[in-house]
Design an enzyme around this catalytic site. Sequence first.
Site, PDB file in Angstrom:
ATOM      1  N   GLY A  28      -4.851  -4.666  -0.339  1.00  0.00           N
ATOM      2  CA  GLY A  28      -3.783  -4.379   0.627  1.00  0.00           C
ATOM      3  C   GLY A  28      -4.136  -3.359   1.700  1.00  0.00           C
ATOM      4  O   GLY A  28      -5.160  -3.467   2.383  1.00  0.00           O
ATOM      5  N   ILE A  29      -3.269  -2.363   1.852  1.00  0.00           N
ATOM      6  CA  ILE A  29      -3.452  -1.334   2.888  1.00  0.00           C
ATOM      7  C   ILE A  29      -4.748  -0.560   2.645  1.00  0.00           C
ATOM      8  O   ILE A  29      -5.485  -0.234   3.582  1.00  0.00           O
ATOM      9  CB  ILE A  29      -2.229  -0.382   2.895  1.00  0.00           C
ATOM     10  N   ASP A  48     -10.607   2.917  -7.353  1.00  0.00           N
ATOM     11  CA  ASP A  48      -9.537   2.013  -7.802  1.00  0.00           C
ATOM     12  C   ASP A  48      -9.664   1.773  -9.305  1.00  0.00           C
ATOM     13  O   ASP A  48     -10.755   1.873  -9.867  1.00  0.00           O
ATOM     14  CB  ASP A  48      -9.650   0.673  -7.051  1.00  0.00           C
ATOM     15  N   TYR A 163      11.345   4.959  -6.269  1.00  0.00           N
ATOM     16  CA  TYR A 163      10.330   4.799  -5.210  1.00  0.00           C
ATOM     17  C   TYR A 163      10.645   5.725  -4.024  1.00  0.00           C
ATOM     18  O   TYR A 163       9.772   6.421  -3.514  1.00  0.00           O
ATOM     19  CB  TYR A 163      10.269   3.325  -4.779  1.00  0.00           C
ATOM     20  N   VAL A 195       4.934  -4.176   4.531  1.00  0.00           N
ATOM     21  CA  VAL A 195       3.649  -4.696   4.993  1.00  0.00           C
ATOM     22  C   VAL A 195       3.229  -5.828   4.060  1.00  0.00           C
ATOM     23  O   VAL A 195       3.383  -5.723   2.836  1.00  0.00           O
ATOM     24  CB  VAL A 195       2.590  -3.563   4.973  1.00  0.00           C
ATOM     25  N   PRO A 198      -0.424  -7.691  -1.504  1.00  0.00           N
ATOM     26  CA  PRO A 198      -0.129  -8.145  -2.864  1.00  0.00           C
ATOM     27  C   PRO A 198       1.014  -7.355  -3.523  1.00  0.00           C
ATOM     28  O   PRO A 198       1.695  -7.849  -4.419  1.00  0.00           O
ATOM     29  CB  PRO A 198      -1.453  -7.918  -3.600  1.00  0.00           C
TER      30      PRO A 198
HETATM   31  N1  LIG Z   1       3.068  -2.945   1.161  1.00  0.00           N
HETATM   32  C1  LIG Z   1       4.090  -2.277   1.641  1.00  0.00           C
HETATM   33  O1  LIG Z   1       5.074  -2.848   2.120  1.00  0.00           O
HETATM   34  C2  LIG Z   1       4.076  -0.773   1.632  1.00  0.00           C
HETATM   35  C3  LIG Z   1       4.993  -0.113   2.464  1.00  0.00           C
HETATM   36  C4  LIG Z   1       4.997   1.278   2.489  1.00  0.00           C
HETATM   37  C5  LIG Z   1       4.103   1.982   1.709  1.00  0.00           C
HETATM   38  N2  LIG Z   1       3.221   1.315   0.908  1.00  0.00           N
HETATM   39  C6  LIG Z   1       2.312   2.121   0.100  1.00  0.00           C
HETATM   40  O2  LIG Z   1       0.995   1.791   0.444  1.00  0.00           O
HETATM   41  C7  LIG Z   1       0.138   2.017  -0.665  1.00  0.00           C
HETATM   42  C8  LIG Z   1      -0.699   0.771  -0.900  1.00  0.00           C
HETATM   43  O3  LIG Z   1       0.183  -0.318  -1.089  1.00  0.00           O
HETATM   44  P1  LIG Z   1      -0.290  -1.842  -0.996  1.00  0.00           P
HETATM   45  O4  LIG Z   1       0.882  -2.592  -0.516  1.00  0.00           O
HETATM   46  O5  LIG Z   1      -1.578  -1.945  -0.266  1.00  0.00           O
HETATM   47  O6  LIG Z   1      -0.485  -2.137  -2.568  1.00  0.00           O
HETATM   48  P2  LIG Z   1      -1.454  -3.119  -3.365  1.00  0.00           P
HETATM   49  O7  LIG Z   1      -0.735  -3.352  -4.663  1.00  0.00           O
HETATM   50  O8  LIG Z   1      -1.892  -4.269  -2.541  1.00  0.00           O
HETATM   51  O9  LIG Z   1      -2.737  -2.198  -3.650  1.00  0.00           O
HETATM   52  C9  LIG Z   1      -2.653  -1.044  -4.443  1.00  0.00           C
HETATM   53  C10 LIG Z   1      -4.034  -0.732  -4.987  1.00  0.00           C
HETATM   54  O10 LIG Z   1      -3.895   0.459  -5.768  1.00  0.00           O
HETATM   55  C11 LIG Z   1      -4.569   0.288  -6.988  1.00  0.00           C
HETATM   56  N3  LIG Z   1      -3.975   1.159  -7.990  1.00  0.00           N
HETATM   57  C12 LIG Z   1      -2.779   1.041  -8.615  1.00  0.00           C
HETATM   58  N4  LIG Z   1      -2.614   2.025  -9.504  1.00  0.00           N
HETATM   59  C13 LIG Z   1      -3.739   2.788  -9.434  1.00  0.00           C
HETATM   60  C14 LIG Z   1      -4.168   3.953 -10.115  1.00  0.00           C
HETATM   61  N5  LIG Z   1      -3.443   4.513 -11.096  1.00  0.00           N
HETATM   62  N6  LIG Z   1      -5.364   4.498  -9.785  1.00  0.00           N
HETATM   63  C15 LIG Z   1      -6.130   3.921  -8.816  1.00  0.00           C
HETATM   64  N7  LIG Z   1      -5.781   2.812  -8.161  1.00  0.00           N
HETATM   65  C16 LIG Z   1      -4.605   2.257  -8.467  1.00  0.00           C
HETATM   66  C17 LIG Z   1      -4.423  -1.191  -7.316  1.00  0.00           C
HETATM   67  O11 LIG Z   1      -5.418  -1.638  -8.243  1.00  0.00           O
HETATM   68  C18 LIG Z   1      -4.582  -1.823  -5.941  1.00  0.00           C
HETATM   69  O12 LIG Z   1      -5.931  -2.085  -5.643  1.00  0.00           O
HETATM   70  C19 LIG Z   1       1.057   2.398  -1.833  1.00  0.00           C
HETATM   71  O13 LIG Z   1       1.077   3.808  -1.955  1.00  0.00           O
HETATM   72  C20 LIG Z   1       2.416   1.875  -1.391  1.00  0.00           C
HETATM   73  O14 LIG Z   1       3.469   2.605  -1.969  1.00  0.00           O
HETATM   74  C21 LIG Z   1       3.183  -0.051   0.848  1.00  0.00           C
END
Ligand SMILES: NC(=O)c1ccc[n+]([C@@H]2O[C@H](COP(=O)([O-])OP(=O)(O)OC[C@H]3O[C@@H](n4cnc5c(N)ncnc54)[C@H](O)[C@@H]3O)[C@@H](O)[C@H]2O)c1
Length: 263
Positions: A28-29, A48, A163, A195, A198
Amino acid sequence: MTDSSASRASESFRLDGRHALVTGGASGIGEATVKELARAGAFVWIGDINLGAAEALAASVGSAKALHLDVTSPESIVTAAAQIKQLDILVNNAGIGHVGSIESTEPEDFDRLLNANVRSVYLVTRAFLPLLLAANQRHEAVGTIVNIASVSGLVGIRQRFAYCTSKGAVIAMTRQLAVEYPKTLRVNAVCPGTVQTPFVEGYLEKFHKENKEEIRTELRARQPVGRLGRPEEIASAVRYLASDEAAFVSGSLLTIDGGWTAA
Ligand SMILES: NC(=O)c1ccc[n+]([C@@H]2O[C@H](COP(=O)([O-])OP(=O)(O)OC[C@H]3O[C@@H](n4cnc5c(N)ncnc54)[C@H](O)[C@@H]3O)[C@@H](O)[C@H]2O)c1
């Protein structure tokens, strides 16, 4: 210097010679951020719990290395930190979601969210602080942290009690650290809206298996631009905040939400 390296060096937002760590960098991000920082010239550690995905990404990016890192585990953080000798940029990105009002959020869910989204930022930042504070012994810029917060730290969102609480704390930590280390560190946060990652797909699959498209339409509609964000649109903001062009930016929140919180 070749013509192409000369023109690269004159580009904005370059990070040549900088070392970065992106937690949760395998998806993801985080994944988009790893690619963007590497494109800018940085060497990137991909921390990760999903080591396989981190390794595959590192192989495709080139200037990157996978690191097993569980941001909720002090032992894992110590082991990971022992491998890193230089750090200029820390992106606290790893995080998880939870759906529930205060009534339906059990104490163990609340603790899990705070552990993964808040205590993790405290533990990881604390572990890497000495390296970040030493960054400007190698170049003029100070070490920099970019925390991935969320619009949910800025406004209330229904059914996101834990959250919202966790991301509000990430914003507070960002500002506190910026005030504590005003001359030796830059600390900023990005607040994304929804965003396409996954993370969102997992939410739709778990809670709205039968009406995914209806909910997807709702998610798009709450962002006035009318669509979900793309991970790359968050990653380029992280690159900017990490770059020397942002040398005067600290304690700031960069909201990237298609106009959601302007309304
Ligand atoms: N996607 C959205 O809409 C959105 C919006 C605002 C903020 N965010 C924030 O952005 C960040 C990334 O989100 P995303 O959407 O890319 O999520 P994602 O689920 O696609 O990716 C998250 C990654 O974090 C890793 N992860 C989870 N727990 C972990 C741990 N304990 N130690 C190390 N790695 C760990 C996972 O294996 C994964 O690779 C998060 O902090 C989320 O709260 C996401």
